[in-house]
Design a protein around this motif. Structure first.
Motif, mmCIF file in Angstrom:
data_model
loop_
_atom_site.group_PDB
_atom_site.id
_atom_site.type_symbol
_atom_site.label_atom_id
_atom_site.label_comp_id
_atom_site.label_asym_id
_atom_site.label_seq_id
_atom_site.Cartn_x
_atom_site.Cartn_y
_atom_site.Cartn_z
ATOM 1 N N LEU A 5 0.835 -1.198 0.000
ATOM 2 C CA LEU A 5 0.000 0.000 0.000
ATOM 3 C C LEU A 5 0.873 1.253 0.000
ATOM 4 O O LEU A 5 0.614 2.198 -0.773
ATOM 5 N N ASN A 6 1.907 1.240 0.849
ATOM 6 C CA ASN A 6 2.830 2.392 0.871
ATOM 7 C C ASN A 6 3.528 2.557 -0.474
ATOM 8 O O ASN A 6 3.675 3.677 -0.975
ATOM 9 N N THR A 7 3.964 1.446 -1.033
ATOM 10 C CA THR A 7 4.637 1.496 -2.333
ATOM 11 C C THR A 7 3.691 2.034 -3.397
ATOM 12 O O THR A 7 4.072 2.886 -4.218
ATOM 13 N N GLU A 8 2.463 1.538 -3.343
ATOM 14 C CA GLU A 8 1.464 1.983 -4.334
ATOM 15 C C GLU A 8 1.146 3.460 -4.129
ATOM 16 O O GLU A 8 0.990 4.221 -5.090
ATOM 17 N N ARG A 9 1.052 3.882 -2.868
ATOM 18 C CA ARG A 9 0.771 5.281 -2.567
ATOM 19 C C ARG A 9 1.923 6.165 -3.074
ATOM 20 O O ARG A 9 1.693 7.207 -3.696
ATOM 21 N N GLU A 10 3.148 5.720 -2.792
ATOM 22 C CA GLU A 10 4.309 6.488 -3.246
ATOM 23 C C GLU A 10 4.350 6.560 -4.774
ATOM 24 O O GLU A 10 4.662 7.611 -5.355
ATOM 25 N N ARG A 11 4.039 5.433 -5.404
ATOM 26 C CA ARG A 11 4.016 5.424 -6.868
ATOM 27 C C ARG A 11 2.946 6.365 -7.401
ATOM 28 O O ARG A 11 3.163 7.142 -8.349
ATOM 29 N N ALA A 12 1.748 6.304 -6.738
ATOM 30 C CA ALA A 12 0.655 7.188 -7.165
ATOM 31 C C ALA A 12 1.032 8.654 -6.940
ATOM 32 O O ALA A 12 0.761 9.515 -7.793
ATOM 33 N N LEU A 13 1.666 8.938 -5.769
ATOM 34 C CA LEU A 13 2.086 10.314 -5.507
ATOM 35 C C LEU A 13 3.156 10.771 -6.512
ATOM 36 O O LEU A 13 3.126 11.911 -6.998
ATOM 37 N N ALA A 14 4.096 9.876 -6.815
ATOM 38 C CA ALA A 14 5.144 10.228 -7.791
ATOM 39 C C ALA A 14 4.519 10.498 -9.162
ATOM 40 O O ALA A 14 4.888 11.463 -9.855
ATOM 41 N N GLU A 15 3.554 9.645 -9.500
ATOM 42 C CA GLU A 15 2.883 9.829 -10.799
ATOM 43 C C GLU A 15 2.093 11.141 -10.797
ATOM 44 O O GLU A 15 2.103 11.898 -11.780
ATOM 45 N N LEU A 16 1.445 11.408 -9.655
ATOM 46 C CA LEU A 16 0.680 12.644 -9.537
ATOM 47 C C LEU A 16 1.606 13.863 -9.609
ATOM 48 O O LEU A 16 1.289 14.864 -10.274
ATOM 49 N N ARG A 17 2.744 13.772 -8.941
ATOM 50 C CA ARG A 17 3.716 14.868 -8.998
ATOM 51 C C ARG A 17 4.190 15.102 -10.440
ATOM 52 O O ARG A 17 4.336 16.250 -10.883
ATOM 53 N N ALA A 65 3.636 18.355 -12.378
ATOM 54 C CA ALA A 65 4.785 19.079 -12.950
ATOM 55 C C ALA A 65 4.605 19.256 -14.450
ATOM 56 O O ALA A 65 4.891 20.333 -15.009
ATOM 57 N N ALA A 66 4.115 18.185 -15.113
ATOM 58 C CA ALA A 66 3.896 18.277 -16.572
ATOM 59 C C ALA A 66 2.836 19.327 -16.875
ATOM 60 O O ALA A 66 2.985 20.134 -17.813
ATOM 61 N N LEU A 67 1.754 19.339 -16.102
ATOM 62 C CA LEU A 67 0.688 20.330 -16.316
ATOM 63 C C LEU A 67 1.208 21.740 -16.041
ATOM 64 O O LEU A 67 0.883 22.704 -16.758
ATOM 65 N N ALA A 68 2.031 21.861 -14.955
ATOM 66 C CA ALA A 68 2.582 23.176 -14.633
ATOM 67 C C ALA A 68 3.487 23.653 -15.760
ATOM 68 O O ALA A 68 3.455 24.838 -16.154
ATOM 69 N N LEU A 69 4.298 22.712 -16.278
ATOM 70 C CA LEU A 69 5.163 23.078 -17.398
ATOM 71 C C LEU A 69 4.340 23.472 -18.626
ATOM 72 O O LEU A 69 4.683 24.435 -19.335
#
Length: 183
Positions: free
Chosen positions: A133-145, A149-153
Motif C-alpha cells: 500500500l505504501n509502495t502503491e501510494r508512493e508510486r501514485a504520488l510520484a505519478e501525480l507529482r 509538474a507536466a501540467l505546470a510546465l
C-alpha cells in the motif's frame, strides 16, 4: 399257623389250581425249583463278584478322583490365565489412557503451533499489504507529482507563448531577487 403258613397254604392251592387249569402258579418245591442251586450261585457271585465289583468300583473311584484333580488343575490354570488377562487388560487400558493423553497434548501443541504460525502469517501479510500500500501510494504520488509538474510546465509554456504580463514579470523578478538576496 402264622401268616407264613397261611401264605404257603394259599400258594399251594393256587399252584394246584393253576397246574390243573394250565395257568400260572407258584412252585414251592425247593429241589424242583433249583432254589439251592440259585442260592449257591448267588453266594459264589457275591463272594467272587464282590472282589471284582470292589476292584471296578475302586478303579472307577480313582478315575473320578483323577478327573476331579485334573479339572481342579485346569480350573486353577484358567483362573491364573484369567487373572493374567485381567492384568493385561488393566495395563492395556492404562497404556491407552497414556496414548490418549499424549495425543491430546500433541494435538494441543500442534494447534498452538498452527495458531502461532497463522498469526505470524497474518502479521506478515499485514506488513506486506501495508508495504504494498505504501509502495502503491508512493508510486501514485510520484505519478501525480509528474502529472502536476507536466501540467505546470504546459501552463508555463502556454503562458510563455502567450506572453507574460508586465506586472507578473516584475513580480517574478522581485521574488527571484528576494530569494537570492535572502539566501
Amino acid at each position: 399257623m402264622g401268616i407264613m403258613g397261611t401264605f404257603l397254604l394259599l400258594a399251594t392251592e393256587a399252584m394246584a389250581e393253576g397246574a390243573a387249569e394250565g395257568g400260572f402258579g407258584l412252585n414251592l418245591d425247593i429241589l424242583e425249583t433249583n432254589v439251592i442251586n440259585l442260592a449257591i450261585l448267588i453266594g459264589i457271585l457275591f463272594y467272587f463278584g464282590r472282589k471284582v465289583l470292589s476292584n471296578i468300583l475302586n478303579e472307577r473311584q480313582a478315575n473320578i478322583a483323577t478327573a476331579i484333580q485334573e479339572a481342579e488343575e485346569r480350573l486353577k490354570e484358567a483362573q491364573t490365565a484369567f487373572s493374567q488377562a485381567q492384568a493385561q487388560v488393566i495395563q492395556a487400558e492404562a497404556e491407552a489412557q497414556k496414548i490418549l493423553k499424549a495425543a491430546e497434548e500433541n494435538a494441543q501443541a500442534v494447534t498452538a503451533a498452527t495458531l502461532a504460525q497463522a498469526a505470524q502469517d497474518v502479521e506478515r501479510l499485514k506488513q506486506t499489504a501495508a508495504s504494498d500500500l505504501n509502495t502503491e501510494r508512493e508510486r501514485a504520488l510520484a505519478e501525480l507529482r509528474q502529472r502536476v509538474a507536466a501540467l505546470a510546465l504546459q501552463k508555463v509554456e502556454s503562458q510563455l507563448r502567450s506572453g507574460i504580463a508586465d506586472d507578473v514579470q516584475q513580480a517574478i523578478i522581485d521574488r527571484s531577487i528576494a530569494q537570492v538576496g535572502g539566501s
